[in-house]
Scaffold this motif. Structure first.
Motif, mmCIF file in Angstrom:
data_model
loop_
_atom_site.group_PDB
_atom_site.id
_atom_site.type_symbol
_atom_site.label_atom_id
_atom_site.label_comp_id
_atom_site.label_asym_id
_atom_site.label_seq_id
_atom_site.Cartn_x
_atom_site.Cartn_y
_atom_site.Cartn_z
ATOM 1 N N ALA A 15 0.820 -1.227 0.000
ATOM 2 C CA ALA A 15 0.000 0.000 0.000
ATOM 3 C C ALA A 15 0.844 1.264 0.000
ATOM 4 C CB ALA A 15 -0.933 0.006 1.207
ATOM 5 N N ARG A 40 -4.386 -9.569 -0.967
ATOM 6 C CA ARG A 40 -4.018 -8.941 0.296
ATOM 7 C C ARG A 40 -3.247 -7.656 0.036
ATOM 8 N NH1 ARG A 40 -1.683 -14.243 3.633
ATOM 9 N NH2 ARG A 40 -3.593 -15.505 3.473
ATOM 10 N N ILE A 41 -3.458 -6.690 0.926
ATOM 11 C CA ILE A 41 -2.738 -5.425 0.818
ATOM 12 C C ILE A 41 -2.177 -5.073 2.193
ATOM 13 C CG2 ILE A 41 -4.862 -4.085 1.167
ATOM 14 C CD1 ILE A 41 -3.606 -1.954 -0.698
ATOM 15 N N TYR A 42 -0.928 -4.613 2.208
ATOM 16 C CA TYR A 42 -0.185 -4.443 3.450
ATOM 17 C C TYR A 42 0.148 -2.978 3.697
ATOM 18 C CZ TYR A 42 0.421 -9.445 2.804
ATOM 19 O OH TYR A 42 0.182 -10.787 2.620
ATOM 20 N N TRP A 45 -2.541 0.857 8.621
ATOM 21 C CA TRP A 45 -3.843 1.455 8.353
ATOM 22 C C TRP A 45 -4.257 2.473 9.412
ATOM 23 C CZ3 TRP A 45 -4.969 0.644 3.561
ATOM 24 C CH2 TRP A 45 -4.440 -0.499 2.931
ATOM 25 N N TRP A 53 -7.846 4.124 0.513
ATOM 26 C CA TRP A 53 -7.969 2.728 0.096
ATOM 27 C C TRP A 53 -9.267 2.068 0.533
ATOM 28 C CZ3 TRP A 53 -5.275 -0.090 -3.250
ATOM 29 C CH2 TRP A 53 -3.991 0.302 -3.598
ATOM 30 N N LYS A 54 -9.912 2.584 1.574
ATOM 31 C CA LYS A 54 -11.015 1.870 2.218
ATOM 32 C C LYS A 54 -12.111 1.431 1.257
ATOM 33 C CE LYS A 54 -14.409 2.130 5.956
ATOM 34 N NZ LYS A 54 -14.974 2.942 7.070
ATOM 35 N N LEU A 57 -10.967 -1.277 -1.276
ATOM 36 C CA LEU A 57 -10.777 -2.604 -0.700
ATOM 37 C C LEU A 57 -12.104 -3.319 -0.495
ATOM 38 C CD1 LEU A 57 -7.984 -1.939 1.960
ATOM 39 C CD2 LEU A 57 -7.792 -2.397 -0.483
ATOM 40 N N GLN A 63 -8.151 -8.007 1.118
ATOM 41 C CA GLN A 63 -7.980 -8.083 2.571
ATOM 42 C C GLN A 63 -6.836 -7.189 3.051
ATOM 43 O OE1 GLN A 63 -6.913 -11.963 4.005
ATOM 44 N NE2 GLN A 63 -7.034 -11.382 6.162
ATOM 45 N N PRO A 64 -7.135 -6.190 3.893
ATOM 46 C CA PRO A 64 -6.057 -5.352 4.428
ATOM 47 C C PRO A 64 -5.328 -6.061 5.567
ATOM 48 C CG PRO A 64 -8.173 -4.606 5.277
ATOM 49 C CD PRO A 64 -8.476 -5.731 4.333
ATOM 50 N N GLN A 66 -2.770 -5.393 8.602
ATOM 51 C CA GLN A 66 -2.206 -4.321 9.418
ATOM 52 C C GLN A 66 -0.756 -4.625 9.778
ATOM 53 O OE1 GLN A 66 -3.017 -1.320 10.408
ATOM 54 N NE2 GLN A 66 -1.232 -1.090 11.712
ATOM 55 N N THR A 77 6.292 -3.192 6.402
ATOM 56 C CA THR A 77 5.347 -3.739 5.428
ATOM 57 C C THR A 77 6.032 -4.742 4.508
ATOM 58 O OG1 THR A 77 4.001 -1.739 5.442
ATOM 59 C CG2 THR A 77 3.782 -3.175 3.539
#
Length: 247
Positions: A15, A40-42, A45, A53-54, A57, A63-64, A66, A77
């Protein structure tokens, strides 16, 4: 194993090094190579810079993950993405990985995944360091995928401009020669595969052409022939270096 058109893919997004505006184009591009079974995104947050991004996603079921920044100036990250990538690799459930980042730190990860027999698709900005680009089987510049005002519309280069690009001409000629039969004809699909092996970042869209066939026709250095495949409706393009005819 899945077939080449339906590889099981794991999509891992950094991210900190990607923008929400690329996601629509990114997922459409990934669909050309297989099915994204994991998305998945890292990032951290808790930070305001990732707030955009919210909605993206939620809409695309990404899937975020954290990952707090434990030390200022250090990117935790990257480490989280690498650990997850190896965990996913060891499950044996994936034929390919999509790494979305412009960070050279993922060079070794891409190499390691390929060593294990999986295909690696990289996605990053044109500023992405060459070692990371070269470590991937295929690399797509995300400027082509953006859907906001910063997205690039690549101007179509003329035949003269294309022929003046010595690196491009050399690349295509080598690929045609490598895939050619005794008469000098090479299937366009084989030519494209050979180019991708030599230059993972190659994409006809970078020159303003939607497809490789259009780019090769514009070069005006090759004969292009369309052939019927069997009795069905499908056709295939074949190309031959004009020098093979006149030489």
């Amino acid at each position: 194993m899945a077939n080449d058109d339906n590889k099981r893919l794991a999509v891992l997004i950094d991210a900190d090094n990607a923008a929400p505006a690329i996601v629509e184009g990114l997922l459409a591009e990934i669909a050309k190579y297989g099915t994204a079974h994991v998305k998945r995104i890292y990032g951290d947050w808790t930070l305001p810079n990732l707030g955009g991004w919210k909605e993206v996603l939620l809409r695309h079921s990404i899937q975020p993950i954290q990952q707090f920044r434990y030390t200022k100036g250090k990117n935790a990250t990257d480490g989280a993405m690498m650990i997850d990538a190896m965990d996913l690799l060891y499950t044996g459930n994936f034929e390919g990985f999509c790494i979305v980042s412009s960070d050279s730190d993922f060079t070794r990860l891409a190499s390691r995944l390929r060593e294990s027999g999986t295909v690696v698709y990289g996605f990053g900005e044109k500023k992405t360091p060459e070692p990371f680009v070269a470590a991937c089987d295929k690399f797509v510049f995300t400027e082509l995928l953006r859907e906001d005002d910063e997205g690039e519309t690549t101007a179509r280069k003329s035949g003269k401009e294309l022929r003046q690009d010595a690196k491009l001409v050399h690349l295509v000629r080598l690929a045609v020669d490598a895939a050619a039969d005794d008469a000098g004809w090479a299937g366009l699909g084989a030519v494209g595969s050979t180019i991708a092996k030599r230059a993972p970042e190659f994409d006809a869209r970078n020159y303003g052409y939607a497809k490789l066939s259009g780019l090769i026709k514009a070069l005006q250095l090759f004969e292009v022939e369309e052939r019927q495949i069997g009795d069905g409706p499908h056709k295939a393009h074949y190309v031959r270096d004009k020098r093979a005819v006149t030489g």
